[in-house]
Structure formats: C-alpha cells, structure tokens
Design an enzyme around this catalytic site. Structure first.
Site, PDB file in Angstrom:
ATOM      1  CB  CYS A  28      35.638  54.098  35.525  1.00 21.42           C
ATOM      2  SG  CYS A  28      35.474  53.148  37.037  1.00 21.42           S
ATOM      3  CG  HIS A  38      37.361  51.402  32.577  1.00 25.83           C
ATOM      4  ND1 HIS A  38      38.385  51.786  33.412  1.00 25.83           N
ATOM      5  CD2 HIS A  38      36.362  50.932  33.380  1.00 25.83           C
ATOM      6  CE1 HIS A  38      38.027  51.555  34.664  1.00 25.83           C
ATOM      7  NE2 HIS A  38      36.815  51.041  34.672  1.00 25.83           N
ATOM      8  CG  ASN A  93      38.176  49.334  37.732  1.00 26.83           C
ATOM      9  OD1 ASN A  93      38.663  50.396  37.337  1.00 26.83           O
ATOM     10  ND2 ASN A  93      36.876  49.122  37.796  1.00 26.83           N
TER      11      ASN A  93
HETATM   12  N1  ACO Z   1      36.010  35.191  45.498  1.00 25.31           N
HETATM   13  C1  ACO Z   1      35.229  34.092  45.487  1.00 25.31           C
HETATM   14  N2  ACO Z   1      33.915  34.156  45.321  1.00 25.31           N
HETATM   15  C2  ACO Z   1      33.363  35.371  45.121  1.00 25.31           C
HETATM   16  C3  ACO Z   1      34.122  36.546  45.136  1.00 25.31           C
HETATM   17  C4  ACO Z   1      35.511  36.428  45.334  1.00 25.31           C
HETATM   18  N3  ACO Z   1      36.318  37.480  45.350  1.00 25.31           N
HETATM   19  N4  ACO Z   1      33.308  37.604  44.911  1.00 25.31           N
HETATM   20  C5  ACO Z   1      32.068  37.096  44.781  1.00 25.31           C
HETATM   21  N5  ACO Z   1      32.083  35.766  44.922  1.00 25.31           N
HETATM   22  C6  ACO Z   1      30.993  34.819  44.849  1.00 25.31           C
HETATM   23  C7  ACO Z   1      29.656  35.494  45.011  1.00 25.31           C
HETATM   24  O1  ACO Z   1      29.363  35.655  46.386  1.00 25.31           O
HETATM   25  C8  ACO Z   1      28.728  34.478  44.356  1.00 25.31           C
HETATM   26  O2  ACO Z   1      28.461  33.449  45.278  1.00 25.31           O
HETATM   27  P1  ACO Z   1      26.986  32.859  45.430  1.00 25.31           P
HETATM   28  O3  ACO Z   1      26.628  32.331  44.061  1.00 25.31           O
HETATM   29  O4  ACO Z   1      27.143  31.800  46.467  1.00 25.31           O
HETATM   30  O5  ACO Z   1      26.151  34.022  45.828  1.00 25.31           O
HETATM   31  C9  ACO Z   1      29.596  33.878  43.240  1.00 25.31           C
HETATM   32  O6  ACO Z   1      30.936  34.232  43.553  1.00 25.31           O
HETATM   33  C10 ACO Z   1      29.269  34.382  41.864  1.00 25.31           C
HETATM   34  O7  ACO Z   1      29.150  35.762  41.865  1.00 25.31           O
HETATM   35  P2  ACO Z   1      28.695  36.496  40.585  1.00 25.31           P
HETATM   36  O8  ACO Z   1      28.257  37.864  40.974  1.00 25.31           O
HETATM   37  O9  ACO Z   1      27.784  35.622  39.788  1.00 25.31           O
HETATM   38  O10 ACO Z   1      30.053  36.591  39.775  1.00 25.31           O
HETATM   39  P3  ACO Z   1      30.255  37.255  38.358  1.00 25.31           P
HETATM   40  O11 ACO Z   1      30.624  36.208  37.397  1.00 25.31           O
HETATM   41  O12 ACO Z   1      29.135  38.173  37.987  1.00 25.31           O
HETATM   42  O13 ACO Z   1      31.518  38.156  38.641  1.00 25.31           O
HETATM   43  C11 ACO Z   1      32.136  40.446  39.039  1.00 25.31           C
HETATM   44  C12 ACO Z   1      31.451  39.194  39.598  1.00 25.31           C
HETATM   45  C13 ACO Z   1      33.581  40.126  38.785  1.00 25.31           C
HETATM   46  C14 ACO Z   1      32.006  41.559  40.050  1.00 25.31           C
HETATM   47  C15 ACO Z   1      31.445  40.826  37.723  1.00 25.31           C
HETATM   48  O14 ACO Z   1      30.064  40.841  37.874  1.00 25.31           O
HETATM   49  C16 ACO Z   1      31.912  42.141  37.212  1.00 25.31           C
HETATM   50  O15 ACO Z   1      33.068  42.348  36.867  1.00 25.31           O
HETATM   51  N6  ACO Z   1      30.992  43.099  37.053  1.00 25.31           N
HETATM   52  C17 ACO Z   1      31.326  44.385  36.534  1.00 25.31           C
HETATM   53  C18 ACO Z   1      31.476  45.308  37.657  1.00 25.31           C
HETATM   54  C19 ACO Z   1      32.735  46.108  37.607  1.00 25.31           C
HETATM   55  O16 ACO Z   1      33.589  45.971  36.774  1.00 25.31           O
HETATM   56  N7  ACO Z   1      32.822  46.979  38.578  1.00 25.31           N
HETATM   57  C20 ACO Z   1      33.952  47.771  38.766  1.00 25.31           C
HETATM   58  C21 ACO Z   1      33.595  49.190  38.881  1.00 25.31           C
HETATM   59  S1  ACO Z   1      32.611  49.730  37.579  1.00 25.31           S
HETATM   60  C22 ACO Z   1      33.514  49.947  36.280  1.00 25.31           C
HETATM   61  O17 ACO Z   1      34.650  50.217  36.365  1.00 25.31           O
HETATM   62  C23 ACO Z   1      32.836  49.692  35.030  1.00 25.31           C
END
Ligand code: ACO
Length: 322
Positions: free
Chosen positions: A113, A249, A279
């Site tokens: 990224c 980003h 993203n």
């Molecule tokens: N729809 C519904 N539920 C979902 C989904 C979805 N699309 N995806 C995950 N869940 C569920 C999970 O399974 C979990 O369920 P569980 O508690 O029964 O296990 C629940 O939602 C909560 O998941 P969390 O991981 O706690 O959710 P969080 O609030 O951390 O959000 C996310 C997840 C959006 C991925 C976040 O952690 C994030 O944005 N992290 C940064 C990663 C990122 O941006 N990556 C992109 C590439 S890297 C970069 O560009 C920097």
C-alpha cells in the site's frame, strides 16, 4: 538546489462498481457492518480482461493533460504496484511503450500500500540529482484479482484503480520532505502467499488468498502512521496547524480518524475517499489527491501531507506544497 513539484494529476477507476449491498448477496455480511467497521460503501472492480497497465495508461493520460505535457516530455516512469500485469517485463516498461514515451528509465516498484509514496520518493531523488526532469509517477492496483470472494474478512475491504502524477524539476519546492521505512518482522500479519519463486503452484487455487491479521494490522497502522506524520512535520519545522490537508492511505476510516486525532487535525482537513474506492492499496493516495485537486479542495500553494502504510510492513510520507 533542484526541487521537484507535482504539475498534474490524473486517475482512472474501473467502470464496474460493487456496493456493500452487492456483497451482502455474496458473503454473510451487511452494509451496516462494512460501513461502521471500515467506512467503505462501494468499490470499483476491474473487468476480467482489464489489467493494471490498462488503468495506468488512462490515469497517466489525464495527469499529462493536466500538466500540459506530451509523452515526448517524460524522461522517466516509476510505478508502484503489487499487482503488475506480468512477472516481467516490469509494468513501467509496458506503460512507457503504450503511451509512446521515448525510451527512458522505467521502474516497477513493490511496497504494497506504500507503493506510490515509495515511487514519488524515488522520483524526487532522481529530479534532485538532475538525472530526470519530468517523471510520470503512478500508484495502481488490480487487487481484487487476488481476493477470495468467499472470505468476508478480506473481500469487503478492497477495490481497484490507478492514480498518476507528473513530477517536474522546479526552482521552488514542491516536495519538502520524503520519509520512507520498512520492517520485515511483520510479514506474518499481512501477506499474499504466492510468488514467482515460492508456492507458484498455489496460484489460482483456494490457498491463494490475502492473509491478514486485521486487529494487529490496525494497531500497528495507527501508531506508525501517527509517527510518520509527526516525523515529517518535525523534520521540516512545520506545525500541524499549518497543514492544509492530510491525504492518508485509505484503508479504513477508523485508522484515518485515529491518525488525525493523534496529529490533532480536524477531519475537515483530511481527504477521504475510502467510502467510494475501498482500499486500493498503492493507488489510494494518488486517487485521493486527484479527487481533491479536481474538486477544488487542494489548491496551488497549499501545504499537503500524504502518508501510507502497508504489507511488510512498509510506510512513508511526502510533505509538499502543491
Ligand atoms: N461482515 C460481518 N462480519 C464480519 C465480517 C464481515 N465482512 N468480517 C469479519 N466479521 C466478523 C468476524 O468474523 C468477527 O466475528 P467473531 O467475533 O464471531 O469472530 C467479528 O466480525 C469482529 O471481527 P473483528 O476482527 O473484531 O472486527 P474489527 O473491528 O477488528 O474489524 C477489520 C475488522 C475491518 C478488518 C479491521 O480490523 C481493520 O480494518 N484492520 C486493518 C486491516 C486493514 O486495513 N487491512 C487492509 C490491508 S493493510 C493496509 O492497507 C494498511
């Protein structure tokens, strides 16, 4: 001293738009979950026969037009992408040839990224040494082709696109400071498990999918982006309050809000496109820049800080007067 300055911007987004409601029909998710956890509402997705270089060519044409340049004026091409058309030749050679740019150095560069920030930093150095005068710099990504569309943890996050700038030699900055970094110890938190010399046989199978520890990535992203921004301002002797715009980003609106808060910047000074683009990895910063330039928010002479964070981890910032 020779400085560098952006003289034109451009973007390309694929025609097909996939909304959160479309995704509700593909995986167990809801528009509400995606919007509240990530800020994303829709994203653009490449057609099956559309490639990263196709998008680069279109974005580059807009940037050259905005800068009043013809292909003959360009003397270097640098493209940041994780999803080049081919393993070789490098993507910048494809784009140089397709645009009719005369033979010149053409660099394809991979920093996930942070690809555009790395590319712009490299271009700035070539201009400062006098080795280049007019560089086409692009961040582009066809990242949806790497997605496992049955994995709701990742498929809701990403989109495709390309953003381009023309960076020219200038008597005045322009670019004030570039800071890039990387630490490979975080490999396991975010990676794609297939490469040219490793696990190539997994390509096209269920085992080829983005591996991401979302919560951990989130934490390191917030602290690193905050540090990178503060360091850029400190090195230039500039206060946060002097900044006109932060162009971060666009991975997740909550990461962006947390970074702005750490910097003491109101969200009114932050360019947000994550809701429309998702993203787009290396394309996200130049796409957001072009959106804000063309809608009149980013104006000549304003102080702009661009920053990114991605797999590796890699990170970087560019502080500039637009
Ligand atoms: N729809 C519904 N539920 C979902 C989904 C979805 N699309 N995806 C995950 N869940 C569920 C999970 O399974 C979990 O369920 P569980 O508690 O029964 O296990 C629940 O939602 C909560 O998941 P969390 O991981 O706690 O959710 P969080 O609030 O951390 O959000 C996310 C997840 C959006 C991925 C976040 O952690 C994030 O944005 N992290 C940064 C990663 C990122 O941006 N990556 C992109 C590439 S890297 C970069 O560009 C920097």
């Amino acid at each position: 001293m020779i400085h560098s300055k952006i003289s034109g911007t451009g973007r390309y987004l694929p025609e097909r738009v996939l909304t959160n409601f479309d995704l509700e029909k593909m995986v167990e998710t809801t528009d509400e979950w995606i919007r509240t956890r990530t800020g994303v509402e829709r994203r653009h997705v490449c057609a099956d026969d559309e490639t990263t270089s196709d998008m680069c060519v279109e974005a580059a044409k807009h940037a050259m037009e905005a800068a009043g340049k013809t292909p003959a004026d360009v003397d270097m091409v640098i493209i940041g992408t994780t999803t080049p058309d081919l393993i070789f030749p490098n993507i910048a050679t494809l784009v140089q040839h397709r645009l009719g740019i005369p033979a010149c150095p053409a660099i394809g560069l991979e920093a996930a990224c942070t690809g555009f920030i790395y590319a712009l930093t490299t271009a700035d150095k070539y201009i400062q040494t006098g080795d280049a005068k007019c560089v086409l710099v692009i961040g582009a990504e066809c990242i949806t082709k790497l997605l496992d569309w049955s994995d709701r943890n990742t498929c809701v996050l990403f989109g495709d696109g390309a953003g381009a700038v023309i960076l020219e030699a200038s008597e005045e900055p322009g670019i004030i400071g570039c800071h890039i970094g990387a630490d490979g110890q975080y490999l396991d938190l975010l990676y794609y498990p297939v490469g040219a010399s490793k696990e190539l046989q997994k390509a096209g199978t269920d085992e080829a999918a983005i591996m991401m520890a979302g919560k951990e990535v989130f934490k390191v992203a917030v602290s690193t982006l905050g540090d990178v921004a503060s360091r850029a301002l400190e090195a230039a002797g500039i206060e946060q309050s002097e900044l006109d715009w932060l162009i971060p980003h666009q991975a997740n609106v909550r990461i962006i809000q947390a970074t702005a808060k750490r910097l003491g910047l109101p969200m009114e000074k932050v360019i947000l496109t994550v809701q429309d683009h998702g993203n787009t990895s290396a394309a996200s910063v130049p796409l957001a820049l072009d959106v804000a330039v063309r809608d009149g928010r980013v104006k000549p002479g304003q102080l702009v800080l661009m920053e990114a964070f991605g797999g590796g981890f890699t990170w970087g910032s560019v502080l500039m007067r637009f």
